[in-house]
Design an enzyme around this catalytic site. Structure first.
Site, PDB file in Angstrom:
ATOM      1  N   HIS A 153      11.649  -5.318 -20.415  1.00 25.90           N
ATOM      2  CA  HIS A 153      12.783  -5.602 -19.539  1.00 25.90           C
ATOM      3  C   HIS A 153      14.068  -5.354 -20.314  1.00 25.90           C
ATOM      4  O   HIS A 153      14.323  -5.990 -21.339  1.00 25.90           O
ATOM      5  CB  HIS A 153      12.721  -7.057 -19.066  1.00 25.90           C
ATOM      6  CG  HIS A 153      13.834  -7.441 -18.141  1.00 25.90           C
ATOM      7  ND1 HIS A 153      14.065  -6.800 -16.944  1.00 25.90           N
ATOM      8  CD2 HIS A 153      14.787  -8.396 -18.241  1.00 25.90           C
ATOM      9  CE1 HIS A 153      15.100  -7.349 -16.341  1.00 25.90           C
ATOM     10  NE2 HIS A 153      15.560  -8.318 -17.112  1.00 25.90           N
ATOM     11  N   GLY A 168      17.972  -8.900 -23.265  1.00 25.18           N
ATOM     12  CA  GLY A 168      18.584 -10.215 -23.140  1.00 25.18           C
ATOM     13  C   GLY A 168      18.054 -10.919 -21.914  1.00 25.18           C
ATOM     14  O   GLY A 168      17.318 -10.340 -21.106  1.00 25.18           O
ATOM     15  N   LYS A 169      18.440 -12.172 -21.763  1.00 24.11           N
ATOM     16  CA  LYS A 169      17.990 -12.948 -20.621  1.00 24.11           C
ATOM     17  C   LYS A 169      18.542 -12.367 -19.323  1.00 24.11           C
ATOM     18  O   LYS A 169      19.548 -11.653 -19.320  1.00 24.11           O
ATOM     19  CB  LYS A 169      18.429 -14.408 -20.769  1.00 24.11           C
ATOM     20  CG  LYS A 169      17.767 -15.150 -21.919  1.00 24.11           C
ATOM     21  CD  LYS A 169      18.248 -16.587 -21.973  1.00 24.11           C
ATOM     22  CE  LYS A 169      17.583 -17.355 -23.111  1.00 24.11           C
ATOM     23  NZ  LYS A 169      18.075 -18.755 -23.184  1.00 24.11           N
ATOM     24  N   SER A 170      17.876 -12.693 -18.230  1.00 26.66           N
ATOM     25  CA  SER A 170      18.358 -12.256 -16.921  1.00 26.66           C
ATOM     26  C   SER A 170      19.765 -12.788 -16.690  1.00 26.66           C
ATOM     27  O   SER A 170      20.054 -13.960 -16.932  1.00 26.66           O
ATOM     28  CB  SER A 170      17.413 -12.772 -15.826  1.00 26.66           C
ATOM     29  OG  SER A 170      17.860 -12.368 -14.556  1.00 26.66           O
ATOM     30  N   GLY A 171      20.659 -11.897 -16.253  1.00 26.36           N
ATOM     31  CA  GLY A 171      22.035 -12.292 -16.004  1.00 26.36           C
ATOM     32  C   GLY A 171      22.936 -12.232 -17.217  1.00 26.36           C
ATOM     33  O   GLY A 171      24.105 -12.628 -17.147  1.00 26.36           O
ATOM     34  N   SER A 172      22.423 -11.715 -18.339  1.00 25.86           N
ATOM     35  CA  SER A 172      23.239 -11.655 -19.560  1.00 25.86           C
ATOM     36  C   SER A 172      24.217 -10.488 -19.557  1.00 25.86           C
ATOM     37  O   SER A 172      25.079 -10.399 -20.432  1.00 25.86           O
ATOM     38  CB  SER A 172      22.338 -11.571 -20.799  1.00 25.86           C
ATOM     39  OG  SER A 172      21.520 -10.414 -20.754  1.00 25.86           O
ATOM     40  N   GLY A 173      24.076  -9.575 -18.583  1.00 31.42           N
ATOM     41  CA  GLY A 173      25.026  -8.472 -18.478  1.00 31.42           C
ATOM     42  C   GLY A 173      24.521  -7.156 -19.029  1.00 31.42           C
ATOM     43  O   GLY A 173      25.316  -6.292 -19.416  1.00 31.42           O
ATOM     44  N   LYS A 174      23.213  -6.963 -19.032  1.00 26.66           N
ATOM     45  CA  LYS A 174      22.647  -5.728 -19.594  1.00 26.66           C
ATOM     46  C   LYS A 174      23.085  -4.498 -18.796  1.00 26.66           C
ATOM     47  O   LYS A 174      23.563  -3.511 -19.369  1.00 26.66           O
ATOM     48  CB  LYS A 174      21.113  -5.829 -19.619  1.00 26.66           C
ATOM     49  CG  LYS A 174      20.575  -6.950 -20.495  1.00 26.66           C
ATOM     50  CD  LYS A 174      19.066  -6.973 -20.531  1.00 26.66           C
ATOM     51  CE  LYS A 174      18.456  -7.333 -19.183  1.00 26.66           C
ATOM     52  NZ  LYS A 174      18.789  -8.715 -18.758  1.00 26.66           N
ATOM     53  N   SER A 175      22.907  -4.548 -17.479  1.00 27.71           N
ATOM     54  CA  SER A 175      23.252  -3.384 -16.656  1.00 27.71           C
ATOM     55  C   SER A 175      24.753  -3.141 -16.645  1.00 27.71           C
ATOM     56  O   SER A 175      25.210  -1.993 -16.676  1.00 27.71           O
ATOM     57  CB  SER A 175      22.739  -3.582 -15.224  1.00 27.71           C
ATOM     58  OG  SER A 175      21.325  -3.628 -15.200  1.00 27.71           O
ATOM     59  N   ASP A 192      16.595  -1.786 -16.216  1.00 30.36           N
ATOM     60  CA  ASP A 192      15.715  -2.885 -15.822  1.00 30.36           C
ATOM     61  C   ASP A 192      14.341  -2.790 -16.478  1.00 30.36           C
ATOM     62  O   ASP A 192      13.919  -3.707 -17.173  1.00 30.36           O
ATOM     63  CB  ASP A 192      15.570  -2.966 -14.300  1.00 30.36           C
ATOM     64  CG  ASP A 192      14.870  -4.249 -13.876  1.00 30.36           C
ATOM     65  OD1 ASP A 192      15.212  -5.313 -14.431  1.00 30.36           O
ATOM     66  OD2 ASP A 192      13.985  -4.191 -13.015  1.00 30.36           O
ATOM     67  N   GLU A 216      20.749  -1.321 -10.992  1.00 31.89           N
ATOM     68  CA  GLU A 216      21.063  -2.460 -10.132  1.00 31.89           C
ATOM     69  C   GLU A 216      22.228  -3.221 -10.747  1.00 31.89           C
ATOM     70  O   GLU A 216      22.135  -3.708 -11.877  1.00 31.89           O
ATOM     71  CB  GLU A 216      19.863  -3.398  -9.991  1.00 31.89           C
ATOM     72  CG  GLU A 216      20.175  -4.615  -9.129  1.00 31.89           C
ATOM     73  CD  GLU A 216      19.139  -5.710  -9.235  1.00 31.89           C
ATOM     74  OE1 GLU A 216      19.362  -6.787  -8.656  1.00 31.89           O
ATOM     75  OE2 GLU A 216      18.116  -5.497  -9.924  1.00 31.89           O
ATOM     76  N   ARG A 257      28.631 -12.400 -40.006  1.00 33.75           N
ATOM     77  CA  ARG A 257      29.997 -11.906 -39.820  1.00 33.75           C
ATOM     78  C   ARG A 257      30.285 -10.663 -40.653  1.00 33.75           C
ATOM     79  O   ARG A 257      31.237  -9.936 -40.372  1.00 33.75           O
ATOM     80  CB  ARG A 257      30.997 -13.019 -40.156  1.00 33.75           C
ATOM     81  CG  ARG A 257      30.802 -14.256 -39.289  1.00 33.75           C
ATOM     82  CD  ARG A 257      31.897 -15.270 -39.484  1.00 33.75           C
ATOM     83  NE  ARG A 257      33.187 -14.759 -39.064  1.00 33.75           N
ATOM     84  CZ  ARG A 257      34.303 -15.488 -39.051  1.00 33.75           C
ATOM     85  NH1 ARG A 257      34.264 -16.751 -39.436  1.00 33.75           N
ATOM     86  NH2 ARG A 257      35.446 -14.953 -38.668  1.00 33.75           N
TER      87      ARG A 257
END
Length: 321
Positions: A153, A168-175, A192, A216, A257
């Protein structure tokens, strides 16, 4: 590797002759000689065999599970044999239940040998390619066919020659990050669902056929990257060079850092350079991924900016403030 669900590895034990022909006939210049029988026969090893020793009667270690290729030397040897012996030697190879035969350099088998192949329901193909060129090209394609694969994913892009997979987790802003990269000249490989196949020690990323070129975007829906950004904005496949994990800043126990820590992400036994990028409202994540990709490109060329700065700092400290 960050903690996440382990993807299921898909392995291929064999492919049919028909599948091999359908996938690679055009690239390998293959054409069918004779009747179309035996297309359900199995190729069980991702390699090619030249049956010169077998034609001479030596069958120890004969690689019967491989495609058998007849080049100039095999054909010249057969031509020198008396007719009954030639058919007998060829028959003994066919008796080993080989998957298929490929005749290189635009040559053909004689009618007597074609009759033996037909009797055993072994398909015979021809190619105009020279033998070694066919061997190399076919082996590469077989390695791709047989390579283990996983589906993960995430989003996969080609950023200035560096293959970057964003996870990253769903909703993390990958797309959304991938869209920002497309606007900076990147090319989309997959959104996706990313298919990764191990080929020759490299991980090659592709998209499922159904979703190739589509993305998406939350709040907007499905978009076609090629229609919005042009055909140059999509790629059918790309080697994976860097994995970027998007994480909320609160989920990161410690942020490097200086960039001195070398992190890797293990996929199919391959350790891929890995960067964790904190995400927060208003932060230009696409810009951060671009910098990470360019930094990785420099590291591949042997230049490490973090090491250079660290060495300057150590030299300065050694000389006193």
């Amino acid at each position: 590797m960050p903690p996440m669900s382990t993807p299921r590895v898909k392995t291929i034990a064999s492919i049919t002759v028909g599948e091999f022909f359908e996938r690679h006939a055009e690239v390998l210049g293959l054409s069918l000689h004779g009747e179309s029988h035996g297309f359900d026969r199995l190729i069980s090893e991702p390699a090619i065999n030249r049956p010169g020793l077998a034609l001479a009667g030596f069958f120890s270690y004969f690689a019967r599970k491989r495609i058998q290729v007849f080049g100039n030397s095999e054909l010249a040897y057969l031509k020198k044999l008396p007719d009954p012996m030639r058919a007998d030697r060829f028959r003994r190879i066919c008796d080993r239940d080989i998957p298929c035969i490929v005749v290189a350099r635009g040559a053909t088998l004689g009618d007597d040998l074609m009759a033996v192949a037909k009797e055993h329901h072994i398909p015979v193909f021809g190619t105009s390619q020279v033998t070694m060129k066919f061997l190399n090209a076919a082996t590469i394609r077989l390695e791709h066919d047989f390579g283990p694969s996983v589906t993960m994913h995430g989003c996969m892009v080609d950023m200035r020659g560096i293959g970057v997979m964003i996870v990253g987790k769903s909703g993390s802003g990958k797309s959304e990050t991938a869209v920002g990269l497309l606007e900076r000249g990147a090319a989309l490989v997959a959104d996706d669902m990313v298919r990764l196949k191990l080929v020759g020690g490299e991980l090659i990323a592709t998209a499922p056929d159904l979703s190739r070129g589509y993305m998406e975007i939350r709040g907007i829906g499905i978009i076609n990257a090629a229609n919005l950004y042009g055909l140059a904005s999509i790629r059918p496949d790309k080697r994976l060079d860097l994995v970027v994990t998007l994480k909320p800043h609160a989920d990161l126990n410690e942020v490097d850092r200086l960039g001195l820590q070398t992190k890797t992400f293990e996929i199919l036994g391959q350790h891929i350079p890995h960067v964790e990028i904190p995400v927060a409202p208003g932060r230009d994540t696409a810009r951060m991924v671009t910098i990470a990709a360019l930094d990785q490109q420099l590291r591949r060329l042997g230049y490490n900016m973090a090491d250079e700065f660290n060495q300057k700092l150590l030299n300065h400290m050694a000389g006193g403030f």
